[in-house]
Design a protein around this motif. Structure first.
Motif, PDB file in Angstrom:
ATOM      1  N   ASP A 122      -8.225  -6.136   4.011  1.00 48.44           N
ATOM      2  CA  ASP A 122      -7.212  -5.692   3.226  1.00 48.44           C
ATOM      3  C   ASP A 122      -7.433  -7.138   1.875  1.00 48.44           C
ATOM      4  OD1 ASP A 122      -5.521  -5.566   1.072  1.00 48.44           O
ATOM      5  OD2 ASP A 122      -4.379  -4.118   2.027  1.00 48.44           O
ATOM      6  N   LEU A 123      -8.202  -7.201   0.745  1.00 45.13           N
ATOM      7  CA  LEU A 123      -8.138  -8.073   0.175  1.00 45.13           C
ATOM      8  C   LEU A 123      -6.942  -8.888  -0.391  1.00 45.13           C
ATOM      9  CD1 LEU A 123     -11.870  -7.902  -1.324  1.00 45.13           C
ATOM     10  CD2 LEU A 123     -11.306  -9.450   0.390  1.00 45.13           C
ATOM     11  N   LEU A 124      -6.204  -7.658  -0.426  1.00 40.19           N
ATOM     12  CA  LEU A 124      -4.827  -8.386  -1.566  1.00 40.19           C
ATOM     13  C   LEU A 124      -3.573  -8.589  -0.506  1.00 40.19           C
ATOM     14  CD1 LEU A 124      -4.311  -5.457  -3.998  1.00 40.19           C
ATOM     15  CD2 LEU A 124      -5.132  -7.490  -4.702  1.00 40.19           C
ATOM     16  N   ASP A 125      -4.120  -8.061   1.415  1.00 37.10           N
ATOM     17  CA  ASP A 125      -2.664  -8.788   2.011  1.00 37.10           C
ATOM     18  C   ASP A 125      -4.072  -9.441   3.095  1.00 37.10           C
ATOM     19  OD1 ASP A 125      -1.315  -9.804   3.436  1.00 37.10           O
ATOM     20  OD2 ASP A 125      -0.145  -7.656   2.900  1.00 37.10           O
ATOM     21  N   PRO A 126      -4.191  -9.910   3.104  1.00 40.21           N
ATOM     22  CA  PRO A 126      -5.602 -10.720   4.633  1.00 40.21           C
ATOM     23  C   PRO A 126      -4.722 -10.920   5.776  1.00 40.21           C
ATOM     24  CG  PRO A 126      -5.670 -12.285   3.101  1.00 40.21           C
ATOM     25  CD  PRO A 126      -4.356 -11.584   2.145  1.00 40.21           C
ATOM     26  N   SER A 127      -3.464 -10.172   5.697  1.00 38.90           N
ATOM     27  CA  SER A 127      -3.117 -10.747   7.455  1.00 38.90           C
ATOM     28  C   SER A 127      -2.357  -9.135   7.768  1.00 38.90           C
ATOM     29  CB  SER A 127      -1.487 -10.978   6.969  1.00 38.90           C
ATOM     30  OG  SER A 127      -0.445  -9.925   6.102  1.00 38.90           O
ATOM     31  N   ILE A 128      -2.728  -8.003   6.923  1.00 34.18           N
ATOM     32  CA  ILE A 128      -3.085  -6.928   6.984  1.00 34.18           C
ATOM     33  C   ILE A 128      -4.524  -6.755   7.998  1.00 34.18           C
ATOM     34  CG2 ILE A 128      -2.638  -4.335   7.329  1.00 34.18           C
ATOM     35  CD1 ILE A 128      -1.088  -4.842   4.629  1.00 34.18           C
ATOM     36  N   VAL A 129      -4.381  -6.567   9.129  1.00 41.75           N
ATOM     37  CA  VAL A 129      -6.114  -6.420  10.049  1.00 41.75           C
ATOM     38  C   VAL A 129      -5.980  -5.071  10.623  1.00 41.75           C
ATOM     39  CG1 VAL A 129      -6.353  -8.841  10.412  1.00 41.75           C
ATOM     40  CG2 VAL A 129      -4.912  -7.647  11.982  1.00 41.75           C
ATOM     41  N   ASN A 130      -7.346  -4.862  10.795  1.00 44.59           N
ATOM     42  CA  ASN A 130      -7.725  -3.239  12.201  1.00 44.59           C
ATOM     43  C   ASN A 130      -6.846  -2.465  10.919  1.00 44.59           C
ATOM     44  OD1 ASN A 130      -9.357  -3.062  13.904  1.00 44.59           O
ATOM     45  ND2 ASN A 130      -7.645  -2.587  15.423  1.00 44.59           N
ATOM     46  N   ASN A 181      -2.068   1.745   5.586  1.00 44.41           N
ATOM     47  CA  ASN A 181      -1.503   0.584   6.266  1.00 44.41           C
ATOM     48  C   ASN A 181      -2.415  -0.148   4.178  1.00 44.41           C
ATOM     49  OD1 ASN A 181       0.413   1.052   7.437  1.00 44.41           O
ATOM     50  ND2 ASN A 181      -0.754   0.539   9.426  1.00 44.41           N
ATOM     51  N   LEU A 182      -2.890   0.147   4.100  1.00 43.05           N
ATOM     52  CA  LEU A 182      -4.146  -1.474   2.195  1.00 43.05           C
ATOM     53  C   LEU A 182      -2.954  -1.225   1.609  1.00 43.05           C
ATOM     54  CD1 LEU A 182      -6.332  -1.541   1.761  1.00 43.05           C
ATOM     55  CD2 LEU A 182      -6.627   0.526   0.165  1.00 43.05           C
ATOM     56  N   LYS A 183      -2.354  -2.444   1.158  1.00 48.06           N
ATOM     57  CA  LYS A 183      -1.453  -2.512   0.363  1.00 48.06           C
ATOM     58  C   LYS A 183      -1.698  -1.432  -0.993  1.00 48.06           C
ATOM     59  CE  LYS A 183       0.997  -6.793  -1.531  1.00 48.06           C
ATOM     60  NZ  LYS A 183       0.655  -8.038  -1.597  1.00 48.06           N
ATOM     61  N   GLU A 184      -0.986  -1.388  -2.003  1.00 52.07           N
ATOM     62  CA  GLU A 184      -0.891  -0.684  -2.604  1.00 52.07           C
ATOM     63  C   GLU A 184      -0.181  -2.145  -3.838  1.00 52.07           C
ATOM     64  OE1 GLU A 184      -0.403   3.276  -2.400  1.00 52.07           O
ATOM     65  OE2 GLU A 184      -2.220   3.469  -3.811  1.00 52.07           O
ATOM     66  N   VAL A 185      -0.340  -2.016  -5.173  1.00 50.81           N
ATOM     67  CA  VAL A 185       0.269  -2.817  -6.224  1.00 50.81           C
ATOM     68  C   VAL A 185       0.074  -2.067  -7.817  1.00 50.81           C
ATOM     69  CG1 VAL A 185      -0.107  -5.239  -7.239  1.00 50.81           C
ATOM     70  CG2 VAL A 185      -0.232  -4.886  -4.933  1.00 50.81           C
ATOM     71  N   GLU A 186       1.040  -2.331  -7.577  1.00 47.14           N
ATOM     72  CA  GLU A 186       1.166  -1.174  -9.305  1.00 47.14           C
ATOM     73  C   GLU A 186       1.107  -2.629  -9.955  1.00 47.14           C
ATOM     74  OE1 GLU A 186       5.274   0.884  -9.762  1.00 47.14           O
ATOM     75  OE2 GLU A 186       4.703   1.408 -12.315  1.00 47.14           O
ATOM     76  N   VAL A 187      -0.079  -1.878 -10.926  1.00 46.84           N
ATOM     77  CA  VAL A 187      -0.389  -2.747 -12.182  1.00 46.84           C
ATOM     78  C   VAL A 187       0.334  -1.928 -13.869  1.00 46.84           C
ATOM     79  CG1 VAL A 187      -1.899  -3.716 -11.683  1.00 46.84           C
ATOM     80  CG2 VAL A 187      -2.579  -1.222 -12.135  1.00 46.84           C
ATOM     81  N   THR A 188      -0.210  -2.845 -14.611  1.00 44.95           N
ATOM     82  CA  THR A 188       0.867  -2.490 -15.862  1.00 44.95           C
ATOM     83  C   THR A 188       0.020  -2.527 -17.323  1.00 44.95           C
ATOM     84  OG1 THR A 188       2.225  -3.302 -16.370  1.00 44.95           O
ATOM     85  CG2 THR A 188       3.374  -1.569 -15.082  1.00 44.95           C
ATOM     86  N   SER A 189      -0.691  -3.291 -16.930  1.00 48.39           N
ATOM     87  CA  SER A 189      -1.771  -4.048 -17.859  1.00 48.39           C
ATOM     88  C   SER A 189      -2.672  -4.128 -17.274  1.00 48.39           C
ATOM     89  CB  SER A 189      -1.129  -5.146 -18.865  1.00 48.39           C
ATOM     90  OG  SER A 189      -0.814  -6.386 -17.722  1.00 48.39           O
ATOM     91  N   ALA A 190      -3.940  -4.294 -17.837  1.00 50.50           N
ATOM     92  CA  ALA A 190      -5.211  -5.003 -18.045  1.00 50.50           C
ATOM     93  C   ALA A 190      -5.306  -6.748 -17.152  1.00 50.50           C
ATOM     94  CB  ALA A 190      -6.537  -5.143 -18.925  1.00 50.50           C
TER      95      ALA A 190
END
Ligand code: ADP
Ligand code: MG
Length: 391
Positions: free
Chosen positions: A172-180, A195-204
């Motif tokens: 997971d490149l947005l949370d490297p602490s999550i493995v396997n 368990n992949l991290k998802e981040v909400e985005v509202t702009s470029a």
């Protein structure tokens, strides 16, 4: 003259994309670099014949036709107009979309997909690549739609994730602490990474921040694990959901957008490799060779043969199966070097791209109107009542 063929073709912003169901294939030729020039001068292994065709000038000469052949003079902005903008339209229309960058290490994959992201978006840097441009355009479209459809209470949610596949493992490149991380599939969610991290985005700007963070984590992972980033595949995903009201019914639409920077396509030298290195070489071959095999079998399927397509044989093809022969509008940008130094790798990329041209996808609008279902349930109840009354 040093054999420089600088015959230039008028670059056309022709919206020929996705007129049919096939995967759209673009060849992007990067400029010669200094080391190539010092080794081979201006000698090239390809000759561009038109905006859509290119000849490999080795023996025997082979001519290839694609949706677009973009030479070194085609800017990021112009490439975006042809290849990126239609993706934005597709996502807004509720179609899953995917863009792959294929090619040997150093051919321009990351330049094409990300380019200069530190510099911000298009207004700030001419070198900024497809991903930041797609999101800049997407968020400005979202803003406009929201304003023009106020009475429908139109609202959007965009969530992004960023992962890397290395050695058949998902990081997971947005949370490297999550493995396997594991790929799962169920009827409701389809194929997803648990368990992949998802981040909400509202702009470029939000997206670029995640891209920069992800790129930094990718570098750290590469150093810690002593791996070359050219051997991993990176997948940036954004799920765009919208909801609106119309005639008392709530409509719901979503689209999944995948932007994929593949591992270098050059043959991995496994001779002399032992242990981890050997495993790594085979596994890297595995994701790319499975991709090749999936494409090969899809070509046969599109010719009417019934063949098993081995999506599940690699993480990459399992995760992206919708993008290959499924519910998605997909484009592949195959990057090549024009130099004689890379002649065989360039030929192999052209052949790969030619096969990919035959893949047929079947994209549908991802939309449901929950109200419709409710309306139908009510109708069924009403009919049941009437039937029982008649009895
Ligand atoms: P890859 O990701 O395929 O390994 P890169 O995108 O890192 O390759 O490109 C290698 C080098 O070539 C980089 O310095 C990049 O800036 C340069 N380059 C690649 N494509 C182009 C292009 N179309 N125009 C200018 N420079 C390019
Ligand atoms: Mg790269």
């Amino acid at each position: 003259d040093h054999g420089v063929t600088s015959q230039s073709f008028e670059f056309q912003e022709d919206p020929f994309f996705w007129k049919d169901h096939n995967v759209q294939v673009i060849i992007r030729i990067r400029p010669l670099n200094n080391s190539e020039m010092s080794l081979q001068g201006y000698n090239k292994c390809i000759r561009q014949d038109s905006c859509q065709s290119i000849t490999w000038t080795g023996h025997p000469e082979s001519r290839f036709t694609f949706d677009l052949v973009a030479d070194e003079n085609v800017s990021q902005e112009n490439l975006f107009k042809v290849a990126g903008l239609p993706m934005v339209d597709n996502c807004m229309g509720g179609y899953n979309s995917c863009m792959f960058a294929y090619g040997q290490t150093g051919s321009g994959k990351t330049h094409t997909m990300l380019g200069d992201i530190e510099g911000g978006t298009r207004r700030h840097s001419v070198n900024c690549g497809m991903t930041p441009r797609v999101f800049e355009s997407l968020f400005s479209r979202i803003q406009k739609e929201k304003e023009s459809r106020r009475e429908e209470k139109l609202r959007f949610t965009c969530k992004c994730s960023f992962l890397e596949i290395y050695n058949e493992q998902i990081l997971d490149l947005l949370d490297p602490s999550i493995v396997n991380l594991q790929i799962r599939e169920d009827a409701k969610r389809g194929v997803y990474v648990e368990n992949l991290k998802e981040v909400e985005v509202t702009s470029a700007r939000d997206v670029i921040q995640q891209l920069v963070q992800g790129a930094a984590n990718r570098k750290v992972a590469a150093t810690n694990m002593n791996l070359a980033s050219s051997r991993s595949h990176s997948v940036f995903t954004c799920v765009i959901e919208s909801k609106w009201e119309s005639q008392g019914v709530t409509h719901h639409r979503f689209a999944r957008l995948n932007l994929v920077d593949l591992a270098g396509s050059e043959r991995q030298k496994s001779s002399g490799a032992e242990g981890e290195r050997l495993k790594e070489a085979t596994n890297i071959n595995k994701s790319l060779s499975t991709l090749g095999l999936v494409i090969m079998n899809l070509v046969s399927v599109s010719n009417g043969k019934s063949l098993h397509v081995p999506y599940r044989d690699s993480k990459l093809t399992f995760l992206l199966q919708d993008s290959l022969g499924g519910n998605s509008k997909t484009s592949i940008i195959a990057n090549i070097s024009p130099s004689n130094c890379c002649s065989l790798e360039t030929l192999s990329t052209l052949k790969f791209a030619q096969r990919a041209k035959f893949i047929k996808n079947n994209a549908i609008v991802n939309e449901d109107a929950s109200g419709d279902v409710i309306a139908m349930r009510m109708q069924i109840q009403q009919l049941k009542k009437e039937v029982s009354r008649l009895r």
